[in-house]
Design a protein around this motif. Structure first.
Motif, PDB file in Angstrom:
ATOM      1  N   HIS A 116     -13.482  -2.848 -26.000  1.00  0.00           N
ATOM      2  CA  HIS A 116     -13.923  -3.127 -24.635  1.00  0.00           C
ATOM      3  C   HIS A 116     -14.100  -1.804 -23.899  1.00  0.00           C
ATOM      4  O   HIS A 116     -13.159  -1.014 -23.814  1.00  0.00           O
ATOM      5  N   LEU A 117     -15.278  -1.558 -23.358  1.00  0.00           N
ATOM      6  CA  LEU A 117     -15.504  -0.391 -22.524  1.00  0.00           C
ATOM      7  C   LEU A 117     -14.828  -0.648 -21.183  1.00  0.00           C
ATOM      8  O   LEU A 117     -14.937  -1.738 -20.624  1.00  0.00           O
ATOM      9  N   HIS A 118     -14.079   0.342 -20.678  1.00  0.00           N
ATOM     10  CA  HIS A 118     -13.311   0.140 -19.442  1.00  0.00           C
ATOM     11  C   HIS A 118     -14.266  -0.268 -18.306  1.00  0.00           C
ATOM     12  O   HIS A 118     -15.288   0.380 -18.082  1.00  0.00           O
ATOM     13  N   PRO A 119     -13.949  -1.353 -17.579  1.00  0.00           N
ATOM     14  CA  PRO A 119     -14.854  -1.843 -16.533  1.00  0.00           C
ATOM     15  C   PRO A 119     -15.138  -0.818 -15.433  1.00  0.00           C
ATOM     16  O   PRO A 119     -16.241  -0.790 -14.890  1.00  0.00           O
ATOM     17  N   ASP A 120     -14.179   0.033 -15.095  1.00  0.00           N
ATOM     18  CA  ASP A 120     -14.433   1.046 -14.066  1.00  0.00           C
ATOM     19  C   ASP A 120     -15.494   2.038 -14.526  1.00  0.00           C
ATOM     20  O   ASP A 120     -16.325   2.494 -13.740  1.00  0.00           O
ATOM     21  N   LEU A 121     -15.489   2.374 -15.819  1.00  0.00           N
ATOM     22  CA  LEU A 121     -16.505   3.271 -16.371  1.00  0.00           C
ATOM     23  C   LEU A 121     -17.877   2.608 -16.335  1.00  0.00           C
ATOM     24  O   LEU A 121     -18.875   3.232 -15.971  1.00  0.00           O
ATOM     25  N   VAL A 122     -17.929   1.324 -16.683  1.00  0.00           N
ATOM     26  CA  VAL A 122     -19.189   0.567 -16.669  1.00  0.00           C
ATOM     27  C   VAL A 122     -19.778   0.540 -15.259  1.00  0.00           C
ATOM     28  O   VAL A 122     -20.958   0.832 -15.053  1.00  0.00           O
ATOM     29  N   VAL A 123     -18.947   0.243 -14.277  1.00  0.00           N
ATOM     30  CA  VAL A 123     -19.419   0.145 -12.894  1.00  0.00           C
ATOM     31  C   VAL A 123     -19.786   1.528 -12.345  1.00  0.00           C
ATOM     32  O   VAL A 123     -20.834   1.700 -11.721  1.00  0.00           O
ATOM     33  N   ALA A 124     -18.944   2.526 -12.592  1.00  0.00           N
ATOM     34  CA  ALA A 124     -19.198   3.873 -12.062  1.00  0.00           C
ATOM     35  C   ALA A 124     -20.493   4.468 -12.611  1.00  0.00           C
ATOM     36  O   ALA A 124     -21.219   5.157 -11.891  1.00  0.00           O
ATOM     37  N   LEU A 125     -20.802   4.196 -13.875  1.00  0.00           N
ATOM     38  CA  LEU A 125     -22.010   4.748 -14.492  1.00  0.00           C
ATOM     39  C   LEU A 125     -23.196   3.785 -14.441  1.00  0.00           C
ATOM     40  O   LEU A 125     -24.267   4.090 -14.956  1.00  0.00           O
ATOM     41  N   ASN A 126     -22.993   2.588 -13.835  1.00  0.00           N
ATOM     42  CA  ASN A 126     -24.050   1.588 -13.690  1.00  0.00           C
ATOM     43  C   ASN A 126     -24.631   1.201 -15.056  1.00  0.00           C
ATOM     44  O   ASN A 126     -25.836   1.176 -15.251  1.00  0.00           O
ATOM     45  N   LEU A 127     -23.747   0.901 -16.005  1.00  0.00           N
ATOM     46  CA  LEU A 127     -24.171   0.585 -17.367  1.00  0.00           C
ATOM     47  C   LEU A 127     -24.434  -0.903 -17.552  1.00  0.00           C
ATOM     48  O   LEU A 127     -23.828  -1.738 -16.891  1.00  0.00           O
ATOM     49  N   VAL A 128     -25.313  -1.202 -18.488  1.00  0.00           N
ATOM     50  CA  VAL A 128     -25.643  -2.571 -18.870  1.00  0.00           C
ATOM     51  C   VAL A 128     -25.468  -2.663 -20.381  1.00  0.00           C
ATOM     52  O   VAL A 128     -25.785  -1.731 -21.111  1.00  0.00           O
ATOM     53  N   GLN A 129     -24.961  -3.813 -20.851  1.00  0.00           N
ATOM     54  CA  GLN A 129     -24.743  -4.002 -22.281  1.00  0.00           C
ATOM     55  C   GLN A 129     -25.759  -4.968 -22.855  1.00  0.00           C
ATOM     56  O   GLN A 129     -26.017  -6.021 -22.292  1.00  0.00           O
ATOM     57  N   GLU A 130     -26.314  -4.590 -24.003  1.00  0.00           N
ATOM     58  CA  GLU A 130     -27.145  -5.484 -24.806  1.00  0.00           C
ATOM     59  C   GLU A 130     -26.653  -5.377 -26.240  1.00  0.00           C
ATOM     60  O   GLU A 130     -26.870  -4.363 -26.893  1.00  0.00           O
ATOM     61  N   GLY A 131     -25.942  -6.399 -26.701  1.00  0.00           N
ATOM     62  CA  GLY A 131     -25.337  -6.351 -28.032  1.00  0.00           C
ATOM     63  C   GLY A 131     -24.266  -5.277 -28.062  1.00  0.00           C
ATOM     64  O   GLY A 131     -23.369  -5.259 -27.232  1.00  0.00           O
ATOM     65  N   ASP A 132     -24.370  -4.353 -29.010  1.00  0.00           N
ATOM     66  CA  ASP A 132     -23.418  -3.250 -29.136  1.00  0.00           C
ATOM     67  C   ASP A 132     -23.873  -1.994 -28.404  1.00  0.00           C
ATOM     68  O   ASP A 132     -23.270  -0.941 -28.539  1.00  0.00           O
ATOM     69  N   VAL A 133     -24.973  -2.092 -27.664  1.00  0.00           N
ATOM     70  CA  VAL A 133     -25.547  -0.920 -27.005  1.00  0.00           C
ATOM     71  C   VAL A 133     -25.303  -0.980 -25.504  1.00  0.00           C
ATOM     72  O   VAL A 133     -25.527  -2.015 -24.862  1.00  0.00           O
ATOM     73  N   TRP A 134     -24.826   0.134 -24.950  1.00  0.00           N
ATOM     74  CA  TRP A 134     -24.666   0.291 -23.505  1.00  0.00           C
ATOM     75  C   TRP A 134     -25.688   1.317 -23.033  1.00  0.00           C
ATOM     76  O   TRP A 134     -25.891   2.337 -23.687  1.00  0.00           O
TER      77      TRP A 134
END
Length: 148
Positions: A116-134
């Motif tokens: 699991h990618l840390h949710p704070d990192l996902v939000v801070a970097l504005n990331l989107v996940q598609e399958g195994d790719v962020w």
């Protein structure tokens, strides 16, 4: 303080040289197909784990070794002193030092791990996940290319 470019080149980690991205967690084993005469078995192992360390704990982080970060699964649960969250990085110490950027959940019933990618990192970097790719989406505007 500006970080020198050399810190991002990872010249001591050949697997990462020339890559446009840095893996936050990686566990990879390889066995060569052909071995020279006299060598019965050879394996290559690459293990990468990361943690974001609070600046006040920088001195401790500068002395970390492989066993302090490691690639073992993260566990949450009750300890004698209280609740231990899976995302808190302690590096073998009881006091929190920072955050695990990737949290490995081992599902014992299925004998597999889920990262699991840390949710704070996902939000801070504005990331989107598609399958195994962020990735970070790019928005095209009339004035040119802009990252969102």
């Amino acid at each position: 303080m500006q970080l020198p470019q050399k810190m991002f080149e990872f010249s001591d980690v050949p697997y990462l040289q020339g890559k446009p991205w840095i893996p936050l967690r990686l566990v990879m084993e390889a066995v060569p197909e052909r071995l020279p005469s006299g060598i019965l078995r050879a394996e290559e192992f690459v293990g990468i784990a990361t943690a974001a360390v609070h600046s006040e704990n920088r001195a401790d982080a500068d002395n970390f070794g492989w066993s302090d970060v490691g690639i073992q699964p993260h566990r949450a649960g009750m300890e004698t002193w209280g609740y231990r969250p899976a995302d808190v990085f302690r590096g073998g110490r009881q006091q929190p030092l920072g955050l695990n950027l990737v949290i490995e959940q081992h599902v014992e019933e299925l004998n597999r791990s889920v990262w699991h990618l840390h949710p704070d990192l996902v939000v801070a970097l504005n990331l989107v996940q598609e399958g195994d790719v962020w990735y970070r989406p790019i928005v095209l505007k009339k004035s040119g290319l802009q990252q969102s």
